[in-house]
Design a protein around this motif. Sequence first.
Motif, PDB file in Angstrom:
ATOM      1  N   PHE A  35       0.734  -1.197   0.020  1.00  0.00           N
ATOM      2  CA  PHE A  35       0.004   0.108   0.034  1.00  0.00           C
ATOM      3  C   PHE A  35       0.811   1.247  -0.073  1.00  0.00           C
ATOM      4  O   PHE A  35       1.864   1.421   0.732  1.00  0.00           O
ATOM      5  CB  PHE A  35      -0.894   0.037   1.149  1.00  0.00           C
ATOM      6  CG  PHE A  35      -1.894   1.327   1.312  1.00  0.00           C
ATOM      7  CD1 PHE A  35      -2.788   1.418   0.434  1.00  0.00           C
ATOM      8  CD2 PHE A  35      -1.353   2.300   2.289  1.00  0.00           C
ATOM      9  CE1 PHE A  35      -3.618   2.510   0.460  1.00  0.00           C
ATOM     10  CE2 PHE A  35      -2.318   3.415   2.318  1.00  0.00           C
ATOM     11  CZ  PHE A  35      -3.453   3.417   1.376  1.00  0.00           C
ATOM     12  N   GLY A  36       0.650   2.149  -1.026  1.00  0.00           N
ATOM     13  CA  GLY A  36       1.359   3.271  -1.011  1.00  0.00           C
ATOM     14  C   GLY A  36       2.727   3.317  -1.577  1.00  0.00           C
ATOM     15  O   GLY A  36       3.478   4.501  -1.368  1.00  0.00           O
ATOM     16  N   PHE A  37       3.007   2.248  -2.142  1.00  0.00           N
ATOM     17  CA  PHE A  37       4.417   2.041  -2.961  1.00  0.00           C
ATOM     18  C   PHE A  37       4.524   3.094  -3.950  1.00  0.00           C
ATOM     19  O   PHE A  37       5.789   3.796  -3.861  1.00  0.00           O
ATOM     20  CB  PHE A  37       4.599   0.625  -3.606  1.00  0.00           C
ATOM     21  CG  PHE A  37       5.642   0.643  -4.337  1.00  0.00           C
ATOM     22  CD1 PHE A  37       6.949   0.146  -3.627  1.00  0.00           C
ATOM     23  CD2 PHE A  37       5.695   0.745  -5.556  1.00  0.00           C
ATOM     24  CE1 PHE A  37       8.311   0.189  -4.378  1.00  0.00           C
ATOM     25  CE2 PHE A  37       6.891   0.436  -6.530  1.00  0.00           C
ATOM     26  CZ  PHE A  37       7.992   0.315  -5.715  1.00  0.00           C
ATOM     27  N   ARG A  38       3.783   3.474  -4.804  1.00  0.00           N
ATOM     28  CA  ARG A  38       3.957   4.389  -5.892  1.00  0.00           C
ATOM     29  C   ARG A  38       4.323   5.897  -5.061  1.00  0.00           C
ATOM     30  O   ARG A  38       5.208   6.453  -5.585  1.00  0.00           O
ATOM     31  CB  ARG A  38       2.828   4.587  -6.840  1.00  0.00           C
ATOM     32  CG  ARG A  38       2.902   5.228  -7.764  1.00  0.00           C
ATOM     33  CD  ARG A  38       1.935   5.192  -8.928  1.00  0.00           C
ATOM     34  NE  ARG A  38       2.103   5.945 -10.133  1.00  0.00           N
ATOM     35  CZ  ARG A  38       1.783   5.555 -11.252  1.00  0.00           C
ATOM     36  NH1 ARG A  38       1.101   4.472 -11.323  1.00  0.00           N
ATOM     37  NH2 ARG A  38       1.864   6.175 -12.241  1.00  0.00           N
ATOM     38  N   GLU A  39       3.549   6.139  -4.144  1.00  0.00           N
ATOM     39  CA  GLU A  39       3.474   7.446  -3.587  1.00  0.00           C
ATOM     40  C   GLU A  39       4.922   7.533  -2.745  1.00  0.00           C
ATOM     41  O   GLU A  39       5.664   8.505  -2.956  1.00  0.00           O
ATOM     42  CB  GLU A  39       2.608   7.815  -2.644  1.00  0.00           C
ATOM     43  CG  GLU A  39       1.032   8.006  -3.336  1.00  0.00           C
ATOM     44  CD  GLU A  39       0.495   6.677  -3.732  1.00  0.00           C
ATOM     45  OE1 GLU A  39       0.884   5.541  -3.232  1.00  0.00           O
ATOM     46  OE2 GLU A  39      -0.370   6.972  -4.527  1.00  0.00           O
ATOM     47  N   HIS A  40       5.259   6.468  -2.125  1.00  0.00           N
ATOM     48  CA  HIS A  40       6.621   6.465  -1.470  1.00  0.00           C
ATOM     49  C   HIS A  40       7.888   6.471  -2.548  1.00  0.00           C
ATOM     50  O   HIS A  40       8.961   6.978  -2.290  1.00  0.00           O
ATOM     51  CB  HIS A  40       6.602   5.228  -0.547  1.00  0.00           C
ATOM     52  CG  HIS A  40       5.824   5.380   0.671  1.00  0.00           C
ATOM     53  ND1 HIS A  40       5.688   6.122   1.568  1.00  0.00           N
ATOM     54  CD2 HIS A  40       4.868   4.306   1.001  1.00  0.00           C
ATOM     55  CE1 HIS A  40       4.853   6.173   2.446  1.00  0.00           C
ATOM     56  NE2 HIS A  40       4.383   4.860   2.310  1.00  0.00           N
ATOM     57  N   LEU A  41       7.788   5.620  -3.566  1.00  0.00           N
ATOM     58  CA  LEU A  41       8.556   5.764  -4.562  1.00  0.00           C
ATOM     59  C   LEU A  41       9.036   6.988  -5.002  1.00  0.00           C
ATOM     60  O   LEU A  41       9.989   7.618  -5.502  1.00  0.00           O
ATOM     61  CB  LEU A  41       8.501   4.635  -5.656  1.00  0.00           C
ATOM     62  CG  LEU A  41       9.881   4.581  -6.612  1.00  0.00           C
ATOM     63  CD1 LEU A  41      11.034   4.153  -5.844  1.00  0.00           C
ATOM     64  CD2 LEU A  41       9.539   3.448  -7.427  1.00  0.00           C
ATOM     65  N   GLU A  42       7.782   7.819  -5.462  1.00  0.00           N
ATOM     66  CA  GLU A  42       7.768   9.349  -6.052  1.00  0.00           C
ATOM     67  C   GLU A  42       8.481  10.049  -5.049  1.00  0.00           C
ATOM     68  O   GLU A  42       9.295  11.011  -5.323  1.00  0.00           O
ATOM     69  CB  GLU A  42       6.392   9.649  -6.212  1.00  0.00           C
ATOM     70  CG  GLU A  42       5.688   9.098  -7.656  1.00  0.00           C
ATOM     71  CD  GLU A  42       4.255   9.553  -7.640  1.00  0.00           C
ATOM     72  OE1 GLU A  42       3.767  10.597  -6.988  1.00  0.00           O
ATOM     73  OE2 GLU A  42       3.569   8.985  -8.469  1.00  0.00           O
ATOM     74  N   GLU A  43       8.086   9.888  -3.549  1.00  0.00           N
ATOM     75  CA  GLU A  43       8.948  10.859  -2.696  1.00  0.00           C
ATOM     76  C   GLU A  43      10.338  10.570  -2.593  1.00  0.00           C
ATOM     77  O   GLU A  43      11.239  11.387  -2.588  1.00  0.00           O
ATOM     78  CB  GLU A  43       8.292  10.452  -1.183  1.00  0.00           C
ATOM     79  CG  GLU A  43       8.725  11.248  -0.380  1.00  0.00           C
ATOM     80  CD  GLU A  43       8.124  10.832   1.198  1.00  0.00           C
ATOM     81  OE1 GLU A  43       8.850  11.526   2.117  1.00  0.00           O
ATOM     82  OE2 GLU A  43       6.894  10.350   1.240  1.00  0.00           O
ATOM     83  N   PHE A  44      10.814   9.326  -2.755  1.00  0.00           N
ATOM     84  CA  PHE A  44      12.064   8.757  -2.775  1.00  0.00           C
ATOM     85  C   PHE A  44      12.735   9.475  -4.064  1.00  0.00           C
ATOM     86  O   PHE A  44      13.936   9.954  -3.965  1.00  0.00           O
ATOM     87  CB  PHE A  44      12.203   7.253  -2.877  1.00  0.00           C
ATOM     88  CG  PHE A  44      13.691   6.662  -3.056  1.00  0.00           C
ATOM     89  CD1 PHE A  44      14.588   6.863  -1.697  1.00  0.00           C
ATOM     90  CD2 PHE A  44      14.225   6.229  -3.980  1.00  0.00           C
ATOM     91  CE1 PHE A  44      15.655   6.374  -1.745  1.00  0.00           C
ATOM     92  CE2 PHE A  44      15.712   5.840  -4.387  1.00  0.00           C
ATOM     93  CZ  PHE A  44      16.451   5.999  -3.101  1.00  0.00           C
ATOM     94  N   ILE A  45      12.416   9.415  -5.149  1.00  0.00           N
ATOM     95  CA  ILE A  45      13.076   9.962  -6.442  1.00  0.00           C
ATOM     96  C   ILE A  45      13.050  11.429  -6.414  1.00  0.00           C
ATOM     97  O   ILE A  45      14.030  11.996  -6.652  1.00  0.00           O
ATOM     98  CB  ILE A  45      12.113   9.771  -7.614  1.00  0.00           C
ATOM     99  CG1 ILE A  45      12.237   8.120  -7.904  1.00  0.00           C
ATOM    100  CG2 ILE A  45      12.484  10.360  -8.894  1.00  0.00           C
ATOM    101  CD1 ILE A  45      11.333   7.523  -8.916  1.00  0.00           C
ATOM    102  N   ARG A  46      12.028  12.216  -5.714  1.00  0.00           N
ATOM    103  CA  ARG A  46      12.120  13.806  -5.483  1.00  0.00           C
ATOM    104  C   ARG A  46      13.191  13.846  -4.414  1.00  0.00           C
ATOM    105  O   ARG A  46      14.149  14.826  -4.777  1.00  0.00           O
ATOM    106  CB  ARG A  46      10.482  14.209  -4.968  1.00  0.00           C
ATOM    107  CG  ARG A  46       9.697  14.472  -5.891  1.00  0.00           C
ATOM    108  CD  ARG A  46       8.790  15.109  -5.581  1.00  0.00           C
ATOM    109  NE  ARG A  46       7.846  14.552  -4.432  1.00  0.00           N
ATOM    110  CZ  ARG A  46       7.024  13.638  -4.683  1.00  0.00           C
ATOM    111  NH1 ARG A  46       6.538  13.361  -5.978  1.00  0.00           N
ATOM    112  NH2 ARG A  46       6.210  13.081  -3.538  1.00  0.00           N
ATOM    113  N   ALA A  47      13.430  13.122  -3.369  1.00  0.00           N
ATOM    114  CA  ALA A  47      14.452  13.317  -2.417  1.00  0.00           C
ATOM    115  C   ALA A  47      15.597  13.007  -3.198  1.00  0.00           C
ATOM    116  O   ALA A  47      16.739  13.577  -2.619  1.00  0.00           O
ATOM    117  CB  ALA A  47      14.164  12.251  -1.387  1.00  0.00           C
TER     118      ALA A  47
END
Length: 150
Positions: free
Chosen positions: A7-19
Amino acid sequence: MFREEHFGFREHLEEFIRAYRNEPCLWMTKSKDYHDRNKKDAAYGRLIETYKAIDPHANREIVVKKINNLRTTYKKELKKQQLSQTFGAGAEETYTPRLWYFHLLDFLYDQETPRTSMSDAYIHSWSRHLGPVKKIGTLSPRALEVKLLG
């Protein structure tokens, strides 16, 4: 091990890429900070904390592997796109990347696209007129012209 269905993998990966994008010392090779080990260590520490939302056991090795996987996948999609633009007959034949996070990694474009040297550019311009040309080495444009035209 985690799964992408998490759950929420895509959002977390987007956040990781932004970081990751916000840490140019890790990806911008022309940056003076790229060679600063202390800044890189601190940046990896921040990325590890961000990645823990995806994998609670994240460490530097896991984060580096994830970054390498993201960059490799981006590079493959970019190459497909560039080849289709070079050899495609029209816009309808241009490859559209299917990777959902492709555009999130566009900040890497300049890092993944090699610059063409003067001799390579010159050979390419002549090869359009003469057909395929074997690379002769690094020659001045005048010396290359003499070699090509005899």
